[in-house]
Design a protein around this motif. Structure first.
Motif, PDB file in Angstrom:
ATOM      1  N   ASP A 182     -11.981  -2.331   7.763  1.00  0.00           N
ATOM      2  CA  ASP A 182     -11.214  -1.528   8.721  1.00  0.00           C
ATOM      3  C   ASP A 182      -9.816  -2.118   8.858  1.00  0.00           C
ATOM      4  O   ASP A 182      -9.652  -3.331   8.791  1.00  0.00           O
ATOM      5  N   VAL A 183      -8.836  -1.239   9.080  1.00  0.00           N
ATOM      6  CA  VAL A 183      -7.468  -1.713   9.326  1.00  0.00           C
ATOM      7  C   VAL A 183      -7.040  -1.232  10.709  1.00  0.00           C
ATOM      8  O   VAL A 183      -7.062  -0.027  10.984  1.00  0.00           O
ATOM      9  N   GLU A 184      -6.671  -2.188  11.549  1.00  0.00           N
ATOM     10  CA  GLU A 184      -6.259  -1.838  12.916  1.00  0.00           C
ATOM     11  C   GLU A 184      -4.902  -1.145  12.940  1.00  0.00           C
ATOM     12  O   GLU A 184      -3.994  -1.531  12.214  1.00  0.00           O
ATOM     13  N   THR A 185      -4.779  -0.169  13.808  1.00  0.00           N
ATOM     14  CA  THR A 185      -3.520   0.549  13.978  1.00  0.00           C
ATOM     15  C   THR A 185      -2.411  -0.445  14.351  1.00  0.00           C
ATOM     16  O   THR A 185      -2.593  -1.280  15.232  1.00  0.00           O
ATOM     17  N   GLY A 186      -1.306  -0.340  13.636  1.00  0.00           N
ATOM     18  CA  GLY A 186      -0.147  -1.179  13.946  1.00  0.00           C
ATOM     19  C   GLY A 186      -0.158  -2.564  13.312  1.00  0.00           C
ATOM     20  O   GLY A 186       0.754  -3.355  13.545  1.00  0.00           O
ATOM     21  N   SER A 187      -1.166  -2.837  12.482  1.00  0.00           N
ATOM     22  CA  SER A 187      -1.253  -4.180  11.897  1.00  0.00           C
ATOM     23  C   SER A 187      -0.724  -4.200  10.463  1.00  0.00           C
ATOM     24  O   SER A 187      -0.445  -3.162   9.869  1.00  0.00           O
ATOM     25  N   ILE A 188      -0.585  -5.424   9.949  1.00  0.00           N
ATOM     26  CA  ILE A 188      -0.296  -5.597   8.518  1.00  0.00           C
ATOM     27  C   ILE A 188      -1.561  -6.163   7.882  1.00  0.00           C
ATOM     28  O   ILE A 188      -2.065  -7.203   8.302  1.00  0.00           O
ATOM     29  N   PHE A 189      -2.080  -5.443   6.904  1.00  0.00           N
ATOM     30  CA  PHE A 189      -3.334  -5.816   6.252  1.00  0.00           C
ATOM     31  C   PHE A 189      -3.049  -6.098   4.788  1.00  0.00           C
ATOM     32  O   PHE A 189      -2.482  -5.253   4.095  1.00  0.00           O
ATOM     33  N   ALA A 190      -3.426  -7.278   4.318  1.00  0.00           N
ATOM     34  CA  ALA A 190      -3.155  -7.623   2.913  1.00  0.00           C
ATOM     35  C   ALA A 190      -4.442  -7.693   2.104  1.00  0.00           C
ATOM     36  O   ALA A 190      -5.420  -8.300   2.532  1.00  0.00           O
ATOM     37  N   PHE A 191      -4.381  -7.077   0.969  1.00  0.00           N
ATOM     38  CA  PHE A 191      -5.475  -7.106   0.012  1.00  0.00           C
ATOM     39  C   PHE A 191      -5.057  -8.099  -1.063  1.00  0.00           C
ATOM     40  O   PHE A 191      -4.161  -7.815  -1.857  1.00  0.00           O
ATOM     41  N   PHE A 248      -0.424  -1.449   4.768  1.00  0.00           N
ATOM     42  CA  PHE A 248      -1.510  -1.909   3.909  1.00  0.00           C
ATOM     43  C   PHE A 248      -0.877  -2.290   2.579  1.00  0.00           C
ATOM     44  O   PHE A 248      -0.239  -1.472   1.929  1.00  0.00           O
ATOM     45  N   LEU A 249      -1.031  -3.545   2.186  1.00  0.00           N
ATOM     46  CA  LEU A 249      -0.390  -3.945   0.946  1.00  0.00           C
ATOM     47  C   LEU A 249      -1.346  -4.712   0.056  1.00  0.00           C
ATOM     48  O   LEU A 249      -2.296  -5.327   0.542  1.00  0.00           O
ATOM     49  N   THR A 250      -1.092  -4.653  -1.238  1.00  0.00           N
ATOM     50  CA  THR A 250      -1.840  -5.504  -2.151  1.00  0.00           C
ATOM     51  C   THR A 250      -0.882  -6.552  -2.687  1.00  0.00           C
ATOM     52  O   THR A 250       0.329  -6.305  -2.820  1.00  0.00           O
ATOM     53  N   THR A 251      -1.414  -7.717  -2.962  1.00  0.00           N
ATOM     54  CA  THR A 251      -0.578  -8.784  -3.503  1.00  0.00           C
ATOM     55  C   THR A 251      -1.448  -9.800  -4.223  1.00  0.00           C
ATOM     56  O   THR A 251      -2.642  -9.893  -3.952  1.00  0.00           O
ATOM     57  N   HIS A 252      -0.840 -10.526  -5.153  1.00  0.00           N
ATOM     58  CA  HIS A 252      -1.557 -11.690  -5.672  1.00  0.00           C
ATOM     59  C   HIS A 252      -0.800 -12.973  -5.307  1.00  0.00           C
ATOM     60  O   HIS A 252      -1.080 -14.035  -5.825  1.00  0.00           O
ATOM     61  N   TYR A 253       0.147 -12.815  -4.377  1.00  0.00           N
ATOM     62  CA  TYR A 253       0.884 -13.983  -3.903  1.00  0.00           C
ATOM     63  C   TYR A 253       0.287 -14.499  -2.591  1.00  0.00           C
ATOM     64  O   TYR A 253       0.319 -13.812  -1.569  1.00  0.00           O
ATOM     65  N   MET A 254      -0.221 -15.706  -2.645  1.00  0.00           N
ATOM     66  CA  MET A 254      -0.820 -16.326  -1.458  1.00  0.00           C
ATOM     67  C   MET A 254       0.168 -16.390  -0.293  1.00  0.00           C
ATOM     68  O   MET A 254      -0.162 -16.066   0.837  1.00  0.00           O
ATOM     69  N   ASP A 255       1.374 -16.852  -0.591  1.00  0.00           N
ATOM     70  CA  ASP A 255       2.352 -17.069   0.482  1.00  0.00           C
ATOM     71  C   ASP A 255       2.725 -15.762   1.163  1.00  0.00           C
ATOM     72  O   ASP A 255       2.975 -15.720   2.362  1.00  0.00           O
ATOM     73  N   GLU A 256       2.758 -14.702   0.365  1.00  0.00           N
ATOM     74  CA  GLU A 256       3.093 -13.393   0.903  1.00  0.00           C
ATOM     75  C   GLU A 256       2.034 -12.982   1.925  1.00  0.00           C
ATOM     76  O   GLU A 256       2.350 -12.564   3.037  1.00  0.00           O
TER      77      GLU A 256
END
Ligand SMILES: Nc1ncnc2c1ncn2[C@@H]1O[C@H](COP(=O)(O)OP(=O)(O)OP(=O)(O)O)[C@@H](O)[C@H]1O
Length: 267
Positions: free
Chosen positions: A26-35, A190-198
């Motif tokens: 689930d992704v909360e409204t107004g949040s930043i969720f990283a995959f 909602f974003l995908t990344t393979h960068y840990m720091d990001e």
């Protein structure tokens, strides 16, 4: 609504290969969720299903209260997308690209100019609106794509590896624009990344995906606590037995500059 995005048992098979294996989150409204996950983990396949580009083999997706499989048009009008590859028309100006997209998204004609202006101002490109896109740098193109994704006032912005291939300074600028959108306009990201720091610096919640499965998720603090580690990098190593960068060959490419943006909520 508390969760703007809700995913249940999402699966994608390509012939006999299962790229995404029954994931739920689930992704909360107004949040930043990283995959977060290495190349080939299933991030792009997932984001394509969430944005109705790819049909799931099975599972459920609710976006902004709509069933993304049965109420596609309503679901689509709720989000904007920035894909990994540039999809701008480089022979047109930035403004023309925005106009074209506004028509596709059925933005009422009377509102078009104002919305385009607002979106271009958000990413700092209003003054460059009449330049041909082929004259834009990589970072400017990415910013234009973000502006384009905002023109129909979406509630969620999906970004597939938004900073891949960009230099550190440009990444930083892209991230500060995204962060401002989230903080000032309360847009869910909602974003995908393979960068840990990001993921560490930007996300309220992180889901770690590997071989098509979510192997851990939560806030950075929760993930570190459960894995008894002191960084996301260590968590990933402990969970998978390998370094995320082994598969990417970008060991020297870590986003140390992300410190400049600062961590959220005292992570
Ligand atoms: N159309 C397709 N047909 C067959 N296999 C596919 C297809 N699309 C993706 N795959 C496979 O599914 C797996 C997941 O790919 P996906 O692109 O989702 O990974 P990813 O985590 O986004 O990595 P990347 O950032 O490199 O795209 C990979 O093994 C990929 O080869």
């Amino acid at each position: 609504m508390q969760n703007i995005l809700s995913v249940q048992s999402l699966t994608k098979k390509f012939d006999d290969f299962t790229a995404v294996k029954g994931i739920s989150f689930d992704v909360e409204t107004g949040s930043i969720f990283a995959f977060l996950g290495p190349n080939g983990a299933g991030k792009s396949t997932t984001i394509k299903m969430l944005t109705t580009v790819l049909k799931p083999t099975s599972g459920e997706i609710r976006i902004n209260g709509y069933n993304a499989l049965k109420e596609q048009d309503k679901a689509r009008s709720s989000f904007g997308i920035v894909f990994q590859d540039y999809s701008l028309d480089s022979e047109l100006t930035a403004y023309e690209n925005m106009e074209y997209h506004s028509v596709i998204y059925k933005v009422p004609k009377a509102e078009r100019e104002e919305r385009i202006k607002t979106a271009l101002e958000i990413v700092g490109l209003w003054d460059r609106r009449n330049d041909l896109v082929k004259k834009y740098s990589g970072g400017m193109k990415r910013r234009l794509e973000i502006a384009r994704a905002l023109v129909h006032y979406p509630r969620v912005l999906f970004l597939d590896e938004p900073t891949v291939g960009l230099d550190p300074q440009t990444r930083m600028s892209i991230w500060s624009h995204i962060k401002r959108l989230n903080e000032e306009r309360k847009m869910t990201i909602f974003l995908t990344t393979h960068y840990m720091d990001e993921a560490e610096a930007m996300a309220d919640k992180i889901a770690i995906i590997d071989h098509g499965k979510i192997i851990e998720s939560g806030t950075l603090a929760e993930i570190m606590e459960r894995t008894e580690t002191e960084s996301l990098e260590e968590s990933f190593l402990k969970l998978t037995g390998r370094d995320i960068r082994d598969e990417n060959g970008n060991g020297g490419d870590k986003m140390r500059f992300m410190r400049g943006i600062g961590r959220r909520h005292g992570h």
